[in-house]
Design an enzyme around this catalytic site. Structure first.
Site, PDB file in Angstrom:
ATOM      1  N   PHE A 152       0.828  -1.202   0.000  1.00 47.52           N
ATOM      2  CA  PHE A 152       0.000   0.000   0.000  1.00 47.52           C
ATOM      3  C   PHE A 152       0.861   1.251   0.000  1.00 47.52           C
ATOM      4  CE2 PHE A 152      -2.576  -3.246   2.020  1.00 47.52           C
ATOM      5  CZ  PHE A 152      -3.877  -3.000   1.584  1.00 47.52           C
ATOM      6  N   ASP A 153       0.478   2.220  -0.797  1.00 46.44           N
ATOM      7  CA  ASP A 153       0.919   3.585  -0.575  1.00 46.44           C
ATOM      8  C   ASP A 153       0.241   4.045   0.716  1.00 46.44           C
ATOM      9  OD1 ASP A 153       1.932   6.258  -1.226  1.00 46.44           O
ATOM     10  OD2 ASP A 153      -0.157   6.727  -1.654  1.00 46.44           O
ATOM     11  N   LEU A 154       0.725   5.144   1.280  1.00 45.83           N
ATOM     12  CA  LEU A 154       0.187   5.595   2.558  1.00 45.83           C
ATOM     13  C   LEU A 154      -0.719   6.819   2.390  1.00 45.83           C
ATOM     14  CD1 LEU A 154       0.194   5.063   5.598  1.00 45.83           C
ATOM     15  CD2 LEU A 154       2.266   6.458   5.757  1.00 45.83           C
TER      16      LEU A 154
ATOM     17  N   VAL B 149      -1.336  -1.019  -4.149  1.00 43.33           N
ATOM     18  CA  VAL B 149      -2.505  -0.146  -4.057  1.00 43.33           C
ATOM     19  C   VAL B 149      -2.037   1.288  -3.852  1.00 43.33           C
ATOM     20  CG1 VAL B 149      -4.663   0.307  -2.839  1.00 43.33           C
ATOM     21  CG2 VAL B 149      -3.766  -2.038  -2.944  1.00 43.33           C
TER      22      VAL B 149
END
Length: 215
Positions: free
Chosen positions: A7-9, A161
């Site tokens: 995941f990106d944050l 994501v």
């Protein structure tokens, strides 16, 4: 079957959008010949902070601007950051199903961990790869490859994501399917330009893509 999700944050699982915008507005107030506005900031979100500071200021040496940004960003962090709706529930279901999860972000470790802990998401992740852990930030695939190595995962069966083309291109450069989130401030037209493998309108739509049944 997908066994690993990265995941990106910012703008993906935690809503730091207003914090980022306010931090930039504060940093460049009275600094640039023309005001830096929200409309300038939003298209550049997702780039490394150093690159953005150089872009907006026109300077090569931007350490003073980065310090000003980070000081404000940390001071205002807990007031302006929240999780996106459904994220904690969805990550809990992925975790319970044995899906390996990691973060690959273009921000530094201190604020990455602050955001994850504030939103109760920190314990879901077995690796956090920040901009400080790589030589080349997204869209280079270095961060994704590092996260996969730390998780003991292969690219086959993993997915990324994110909310920006930096995430989509990094995924494709690493040989992973990309899952773009429609709640990106940049909008659907922007995301579609980069041909993500999937676009989800709600974080819970991630579950059937990964192969996890709703409980």
């Amino acid at each position: 079957m997908i066994h690993t999700v990265l995941f990106d944050l910012d703008g993906t699982i935690i809503d730091t959008n207003e914090l980022i915008i306010q931090s930039f507005l504060h940093t460049f107030d009275g600094i640039t010949p023309e005001p830096v506005t929200r409309e300038h900031i939003i298209p550049n979100m997702g780039r490394s902070l150093v690159d953005q500071m150089k872009f907006f200021s026109g300077k090569d040496e931007v350490e003073d601007l980065i310090l000003k940004y980070r000081t404000f960003n940390i001071e205002k962090h807990d007031q302006l950051v929240t999780e996106f709706q459904g994220v904690r529930e969805t990550l809990g279901k992925l975790h319970a199903a044995g899906i390996k999860m990691g973060i690959v972000t273009s921000k530094v470790r201190i604020t990455s961990e602050m955001g994850l802990k504030l939103c109760g998401l920190y314990d879901f992740f077995d690796t956090i790869v920040t901009v400080q852990d790589v030589e080349k930030p997204k869209p280079d695939p270095e961060g994704i490859r590092k996260a996969l190595k730390e998780l003991g995962s292969e690219a086959e069966g993993a997915a990324m994501v994110g909310d920006s083309h930096y995430d989509i291109e990094a995924a494709h450069n690493a040989g992973l399917p990309s899952i773009a989130v429609a709640w990106s401030l940049k909008g659907l037209d922007y995301l579609n330009q980069y041909n993500p493998t999937y676009i989800i309108n709600d974080i819970r739509e991630l579950l059937p893509i990964v192969g996890v049944e709703e409980m």
